[in-house]
Design a protein around this motif. Structure first.
Motif, short mmCIF file in Angstrom:
data_model
loop_
_atom_site.label_atom_id
_atom_site.label_comp_id
_atom_site.label_asym_id
_atom_site.label_seq_id
_atom_site.Cartn_x
_atom_site.Cartn_y
_atom_site.Cartn_z
N LEU A 27 0.87 -1.16 0.02
CA LEU A 27 -0.08 0.30 0.04
C LEU A 27 0.88 1.34 -0.09
N ARG A 28 1.84 1.23 0.84
CA ARG A 28 2.68 2.39 0.92
C ARG A 28 3.89 2.82 0.16
N THR A 29 4.05 1.70 -0.84
CA THR A 29 5.23 1.77 -1.88
C THR A 29 4.78 1.94 -3.00
N GLY A 30 3.74 2.25 -3.21
CA GLY A 30 2.91 2.27 -4.59
C GLY A 30 1.98 3.49 -4.60
N SER A 31 1.56 3.91 -5.85
CA SER A 31 0.79 5.02 -5.95
C SER A 31 -0.86 4.46 -6.11
N PHE A 32 -1.46 4.56 -5.06
CA PHE A 32 -3.13 4.24 -4.99
C PHE A 32 -4.00 4.84 -5.88
N PRO A 33 -4.74 4.25 -6.73
CA PRO A 33 -5.00 2.84 -6.78
C PRO A 33 -4.14 1.96 -8.28
N GLU A 34 -3.15 2.80 -8.54
CA GLU A 34 -2.42 2.10 -9.77
C GLU A 34 -1.96 0.81 -9.22
N ASN A 35 -1.46 0.69 -7.76
CA ASN A 35 -0.88 -0.59 -7.33
C ASN A 35 -1.73 -1.47 -7.01
N LEU A 36 -2.93 -1.69 -7.18
CA LEU A 36 -4.12 -2.59 -6.89
C LEU A 36 -3.47 -4.03 -6.92
N GLU A 37 -3.22 -4.43 -8.08
CA GLU A 37 -2.80 -5.86 -8.40
C GLU A 37 -1.56 -6.18 -7.29
N GLU A 69 -4.58 11.90 -3.47
CA GLU A 69 -5.28 13.13 -3.65
C GLU A 69 -5.61 13.29 -5.14
N ASN A 70 -7.03 13.59 -5.38
CA ASN A 70 -7.47 14.01 -6.46
C ASN A 70 -8.00 13.16 -7.47
N LYS A 71 -7.77 11.78 -7.10
CA LYS A 71 -7.87 10.81 -7.91
C LYS A 71 -9.06 10.02 -7.78
N LEU A 72 -9.83 10.05 -6.49
CA LEU A 72 -11.13 9.66 -6.28
C LEU A 72 -12.28 10.48 -6.60
N ARG A 73 -13.65 10.10 -6.61
CA ARG A 73 -14.44 10.87 -6.77
C ARG A 73 -14.73 11.64 -5.35
N PRO A 74 -15.17 12.89 -5.30
CA PRO A 74 -15.00 13.62 -3.99
C PRO A 74 -16.06 13.09 -3.07
N ALA A 91 -9.22 -5.87 -9.18
CA ALA A 91 -8.51 -4.44 -9.12
C ALA A 91 -9.36 -3.65 -10.51
N HIS A 92 -9.79 -4.32 -11.52
CA HIS A 92 -10.61 -3.64 -12.48
C HIS A 92 -11.89 -3.06 -11.89
N ILE A 93 -12.58 -3.99 -11.03
CA ILE A 93 -13.90 -3.48 -10.62
C ILE A 93 -13.51 -2.36 -9.57
N LEU A 94 -12.66 -2.49 -8.71
CA LEU A 94 -12.35 -1.37 -7.55
C LEU A 94 -11.91 -0.01 -8.60
N ARG A 95 -11.21 -0.22 -9.43
CA ARG A 95 -10.86 0.95 -10.19
C ARG A 95 -12.14 1.90 -11.02
N HIS A 96 -12.88 0.90 -11.78
CA HIS A 96 -13.91 1.54 -12.70
C HIS A 96 -15.22 1.22 -12.34
N GLY A 97 -15.73 0.43 -11.21
CA GLY A 97 -16.89 0.05 -10.57
C GLY A 97 -17.50 -1.05 -11.91
N MET A 98 -18.64 -1.55 -11.40
CA MET A 98 -19.23 -2.89 -12.34
C MET A 98 -20.20 -2.29 -13.27
N LEU A 99 -20.56 -0.96 -13.27
CA LEU A 99 -21.64 -0.77 -14.15
C LEU A 99 -21.17 -0.13 -15.31
#
Length: 204
Positions: A79-89, A146-151, A194-202
């Motif tokens: 978690l702390r050695t990568g840029s979230f959520p690029e490092n989900l895998e 910061e600024n990557k997630l929906r507000p 990882a894909h679902i967490l990044r982009h949702g399922m809808l």
């Protein structure tokens, strides 16, 4: 080896023996005599270190809680050695490493639920949100969230959902012994989650 070193070694032997027994056959099915025999020490030696069996059980859970809080716990390190959520895998793979290494301790959580109605683990889980908020705040420069997630989504909730989802998936695979329970390989599942967490399922 001096007296202090011998005492520490016998204490460790007792804890290791208790962990193996509790995680394999449960709490009530394990006696202090069983622990002493497994540890290769006298029953009196076990009582010298721990006043009763429940004290041993609590100490083992505390060992696991301390491990989870350690920045070097595999999933925390990912978690702390990568840029979230690029490092989900990477977080998913680290979750597998975490569960595999600490498998007997993870089993104790289920022992506590079945035999103690969760009385020993309740406080740990009730404090979980606060711990993730503190973790995200302490490592915000590494997470770069910061600024990557929906507000409307808090970074702590996003990190906690990721952490819990991957850990639970691998708890079923490793602790329960059910491989490929999503009907596909773990590698595929990590990528799909990882894909679902990044982009949702809808559909967009």
């Amino acid at each position: 080896m001096n007296q202090e070193e011998r005492s520490l070694r016998s204490r460790t032997q007792v804890l290791d023996a208790a962990l193996a027994l509790f995680s394999h056959q449960g709490y009530r099915a394990t006696s202090m005599r069983d622990i002493a025999e497994r540890a290769g020490v006298s029953t009196g030696n076990v009582y010298h270190h721990f006043k009763d069996k429940e004290t041993i059980f609590r100490e083992l859970l505390d060992q696991y809680w301390r491990a989870i809080a350690d920045p070097e716990f595999p999933i925390n390190r990912a978690l702390r050695t990568g840029s979230f959520p690029e490092n989900l895998e990477a977080i998913g793979h680290a979750a597998r490493e975490s569960v595999a290494h600490w498998r007997p301790y993870v089993a104790l959580i289920y022992v506590d639920v079945v035999e103690f109605e969760g009385s020993h683990i309740r406080k740990f889980y009730s404090d979980m949100a606060g711990r993730f908020e503190r973790f995200v705040e302490a490592h915000k420069d590494e997470l770069k969230v910061e600024n990557k997630l929906r507000p409307e989504i808090s970074p702590a909730s996003a990190v906690m959902l990721t952490f819990r989802t991957f850990l639970q998936y691998f708890a079923v695979e490793i602790v329960f012994g059910v491989p490929d329970h999503f009907g596909k390989s773990s590698e595929e599942v990590v990528g799909e989650i990882a894909h679902i967490l990044r982009h949702g399922m809808l559909r967009p």
